[in-house]
Design an enzyme around this catalytic site. Structure first.
Site, PDB file in Angstrom:
ATOM      1  N   HIS A 110       0.759  -1.305   0.053  1.00 33.03           N
ATOM      2  CA  HIS A 110      -0.107  -0.134   0.100  1.00 33.03           C
ATOM      3  C   HIS A 110       0.825   1.143   0.008  1.00 33.03           C
ATOM      4  O   HIS A 110       2.108   1.101   0.507  1.00 33.03           O
ATOM      5  CB  HIS A 110      -0.782   0.049   1.286  1.00 33.03           C
ATOM      6  CG  HIS A 110      -1.860  -1.068   1.618  1.00 33.03           C
ATOM      7  ND1 HIS A 110      -1.383  -2.102   2.093  1.00 33.03           N
ATOM      8  CD2 HIS A 110      -3.156  -1.165   1.159  1.00 33.03           C
ATOM      9  CE1 HIS A 110      -2.530  -2.916   2.263  1.00 33.03           C
ATOM     10  NE2 HIS A 110      -3.652  -2.243   1.520  1.00 33.03           N
ATOM     11  N   ASP A 113       2.165   2.192   3.596  1.00 32.45           N
ATOM     12  CA  ASP A 113       3.217   1.027   4.036  1.00 32.45           C
ATOM     13  C   ASP A 113       4.530   1.514   3.771  1.00 32.45           C
ATOM     14  O   ASP A 113       5.366   1.506   4.826  1.00 32.45           O
ATOM     15  CB  ASP A 113       3.114  -0.208   3.242  1.00 32.45           C
ATOM     16  CG  ASP A 113       1.738  -0.747   3.539  1.00 32.45           C
ATOM     17  OD1 ASP A 113       1.060  -0.663   4.403  1.00 32.45           O
ATOM     18  OD2 ASP A 113       1.303  -1.746   2.524  1.00 32.45           O
ATOM     19  N   GLU A 241     -10.516  -6.903  -5.039  1.00 35.55           N
ATOM     20  CA  GLU A 241     -10.334  -7.881  -4.214  1.00 35.55           C
ATOM     21  C   GLU A 241     -11.768  -7.922  -3.084  1.00 35.55           C
ATOM     22  O   GLU A 241     -12.078  -7.027  -2.364  1.00 35.55           O
ATOM     23  CB  GLU A 241      -9.439  -7.612  -3.071  1.00 35.55           C
ATOM     24  CG  GLU A 241      -9.065  -8.487  -1.885  1.00 35.55           C
ATOM     25  CD  GLU A 241      -7.563  -8.109  -1.184  1.00 35.55           C
ATOM     26  OE1 GLU A 241      -7.790  -8.533  -0.127  1.00 35.55           O
ATOM     27  OE2 GLU A 241      -6.645  -7.866  -1.932  1.00 35.55           O
ATOM     28  N   HIS A 280     -11.099 -14.292   3.272  1.00 39.64           N
ATOM     29  CA  HIS A 280     -12.444 -13.251   2.838  1.00 39.64           C
ATOM     30  C   HIS A 280     -13.122 -14.379   2.144  1.00 39.64           C
ATOM     31  O   HIS A 280     -14.232 -13.968   2.425  1.00 39.64           O
ATOM     32  CB  HIS A 280     -11.708 -12.308   1.672  1.00 39.64           C
ATOM     33  CG  HIS A 280     -10.944 -11.110   2.230  1.00 39.64           C
ATOM     34  ND1 HIS A 280     -10.572  -9.974   1.473  1.00 39.64           N
ATOM     35  CD2 HIS A 280     -10.243 -10.727   3.502  1.00 39.64           C
ATOM     36  CE1 HIS A 280      -9.664  -9.359   1.979  1.00 39.64           C
ATOM     37  NE2 HIS A 280      -9.555  -9.785   3.322  1.00 39.64           N
ATOM     38  N   ASP A 305      -4.597 -13.871  -2.780  1.00 42.40           N
ATOM     39  CA  ASP A 305      -3.947 -13.446  -1.698  1.00 42.40           C
ATOM     40  C   ASP A 305      -3.758 -15.131  -0.896  1.00 42.40           C
ATOM     41  O   ASP A 305      -4.839 -15.475  -0.202  1.00 42.40           O
ATOM     42  CB  ASP A 305      -4.604 -12.479  -0.728  1.00 42.40           C
ATOM     43  CG  ASP A 305      -4.212 -11.033  -1.068  1.00 42.40           C
ATOM     44  OD1 ASP A 305      -3.257 -10.980  -2.159  1.00 42.40           O
ATOM     45  OD2 ASP A 305      -4.566 -10.110  -0.555  1.00 42.40           O
ATOM     46  N   ASP A 316     -10.867 -11.851  10.310  1.00 42.02           N
ATOM     47  CA  ASP A 316      -9.796 -11.938   9.372  1.00 42.02           C
ATOM     48  C   ASP A 316      -8.619 -12.270  10.148  1.00 42.02           C
ATOM     49  O   ASP A 316      -7.885 -11.060  10.540  1.00 42.02           O
ATOM     50  CB  ASP A 316      -9.767 -10.479   8.286  1.00 42.02           C
ATOM     51  CG  ASP A 316      -9.133 -10.906   7.271  1.00 42.02           C
ATOM     52  OD1 ASP A 316      -8.677 -12.001   6.955  1.00 42.02           O
ATOM     53  OD2 ASP A 316      -8.989  -9.865   6.466  1.00 42.02           O
ATOM     54  N   ASP A 348      -0.511 -12.369   1.961  1.00 40.22           N
ATOM     55  CA  ASP A 348      -1.107 -11.414   2.856  1.00 40.22           C
ATOM     56  C   ASP A 348      -1.371 -12.390   4.374  1.00 40.22           C
ATOM     57  O   ASP A 348      -2.707 -12.534   4.736  1.00 40.22           O
ATOM     58  CB  ASP A 348      -2.531 -11.095   2.138  1.00 40.22           C
ATOM     59  CG  ASP A 348      -3.055  -9.891   3.036  1.00 40.22           C
ATOM     60  OD1 ASP A 348      -2.657  -9.284   3.856  1.00 40.22           O
ATOM     61  OD2 ASP A 348      -4.470  -9.433   2.421  1.00 40.22           O
TER      62      ASP A 348
END
Length: 455
Positions: A110, A113, A241, A280, A305, A316, A348
């Protein structure tokens, strides 16, 4: 991958991670992942295209809603007296050393990040430019590539009511400016893709929500991104996503089917594929393989991911993937699709809050990489064994390749013709024999065959 550009020494006690084979008991070695070994016509590294995520790996410290972080990271402690930008530069050195030791070709990030947000958009973009310049150099030195970039449109309090779906057009504009810059840096880095994850694109109550307006605005936002992508010549694959909830009660990108419906409704389906996260998928009430198969079946499989959730927990958890049956099923879909194209398997994944040692970062990734490599080897065994599962499925649907099934597939008959055919078949058979004959689904047989190859 070139072994250059190392400037830090926080991992001096960790050896370069090599393949030693299934008999090895060395925790810092691969038992199944042998990057250049050819499996089913491709090197393993090209089937798997592993990626390390920047956020959990370098910006996660083990905090949760019940307590602060537990992980002491020496590279952060050594820069505690420096500016955020200088700390970000140092963290970049650590990142590339880690990737080289692990032997991973790709990474994801990101924007927030990798570089700190400034007081203004100009200062924020300047910070990004500084880091991206260094990142470009390191990519060139090492041969490491960006799998995909993305803009963090969910952490900043300004996005508490959404970004593209925010009721305030000012926030929409701020999000657009942030995505514009992130697309530019992804283009500069020759990223393979770009992900849109709508963490705040949803609602908590319909009482204060204009759903139609918000969905139309989300589509408008994505169309703007498509046009800007064309303008700057970015060749990466756009990805959405899916996630059903968390942080919002209901997210508009609920699952793969919802995303495909949204894309087709708003004329975006030619420009986007999906990036599917295992955890997810399970939060949406599906399995990882269900979501992956659905996307693959309709041409929307872009990237994955790689993580897992805990079946006893309803949030999550982003654990490293270690379940071999799941990785085998996923790799079977990927092999049937011919690979992931510009996508990959991005970890991830984050360490458990109790896994506090620096070496645990390596162990988590090694375990996840070996789990998928083992899945790929299992699929190779299936294919060399004659693809029994595939042939069983083909036989089960064999009726569609002959007789009335073939005519239905060809579009030669409608309701009237089918009614006439049924009556004719009933007359021929009479009432003595049950028709159509009952056919077992043989689920247990399929599961037995699968278990023969899952090691």
């Amino acid at each position: 991958m070139k072994n250059e550009g190392k400037t830090s020494s926080y991992f001096s006690k960790i050896p370069d991670i090599k393949y030693e084979g299934p008999d090895s008991t060395n925790p810092f070695a691969f038992k199944y992942y042998n990057a250049d070994e050819v499996i089913l016509g491709k090197p393993m590294k090209d089937w798997l295209r592993f990626s390390v995520c920047y956020w959990h790996t370098w910006r996660g410290y083990g905090m949760d809603m019940f307590g602060p972080g537990t992980m002491d990271r020496p590279w952060d402690a050594s820069t505690s007296s420096q500016s955020e930008l200088e700390a970000a530069k140092h963290r970049l050195d650590v990142h590339f050393e880690f990737l080289q030791k692990l032997g991973v070709q790709y990474f994801c990030f990101h924007d927030r990040d990798i570089a700190p947000k400034g007081k203004t958009l100009q200062e924020t973009n300047s910070n990004l430019d500084t880091i991206i310049s260094l990142m470009q150099q390191k990519c060139q030195q090492t041969g490491i590539k960006v799998l995909w970039g993305t803009a963090n449109l969910f952490s900043d309090p300004i996005y508490m009511n959404g970004a593209a779906t925010n009721p305030d057009p000012t926030v929409f504009a701020l999000a657009a400016a942030q995505v514009k810059k992130c697309l530019e840096i992804s283009h500069l880095l020759n990223a393979e893709g770009y992900v849109f994850w709508g963490g705040r694109e949803g609602y908590f109550t319909l009482l204060n929500t204009d759903m139609h307006l918000e969905l139309c605005h989300l589509a408008k936002f994505l169309h703007m991104a498509v046009e800007y992508k064309k303008k700057i010549g970015f060749q990466g694959q756009f990805l959405i996503e899916p996630k059903p909830r968390e942080p919002t009660k209901h997210q508009y990108d609920f699952d793969v089917a919802t995303v495909i419906g949204f894309l087709k409704t708003f004329g975006l389906d030619e420009h986007f594929k999906v990036n599917i996260e295992a955890n997810h998928a399970t939060l949406s009430g599906h399995t990882f393989e269900h979501e992956t198969q659905l996307a693959s079946s309709f041409g929307f499989l872009g990237s994955l991911d790689a993580n897992r959730g805990d079946e006893l927990l309803g949030w999550d958890t982003d654990q490293f993937p270690m379940d071999i049956k799941t990785t085998t099923l996923i790799m079977r879909i990927i092999v049937q699709a011919g690979g992931l194209g510009k996508g990959g398997l991005n970890f991830d994944s984050k360490l458990r809050r109790e896994s506090t040692d620096v070496e645990d970062l390596f162990l988590g990734h090694i375990g996840g990489m070996d789990a998928f490599a083992r899945g790929l080897r299992n699929v190779e065994g299936m294919m060399k064994g004659g693809d029994r599962l595939g042939k069983m499925v083909e036989e089960r649907y064999g009726g569609w390749k002959e007789g009335i099934g073939k005519r239905i597939e060809a579009g030669e008959v409608g309701l009237e013709e089918l009614e006439k055919w049924v009556k004719g078949e009933e007359e021929k058979r009479g009432k003595e024999k049950e028709w159509p004959e009952k056919r077992s689904g043989k689920q247990e047989k399929y599961e037995i065959v699968l278990n023969e190859y899952v090691h």
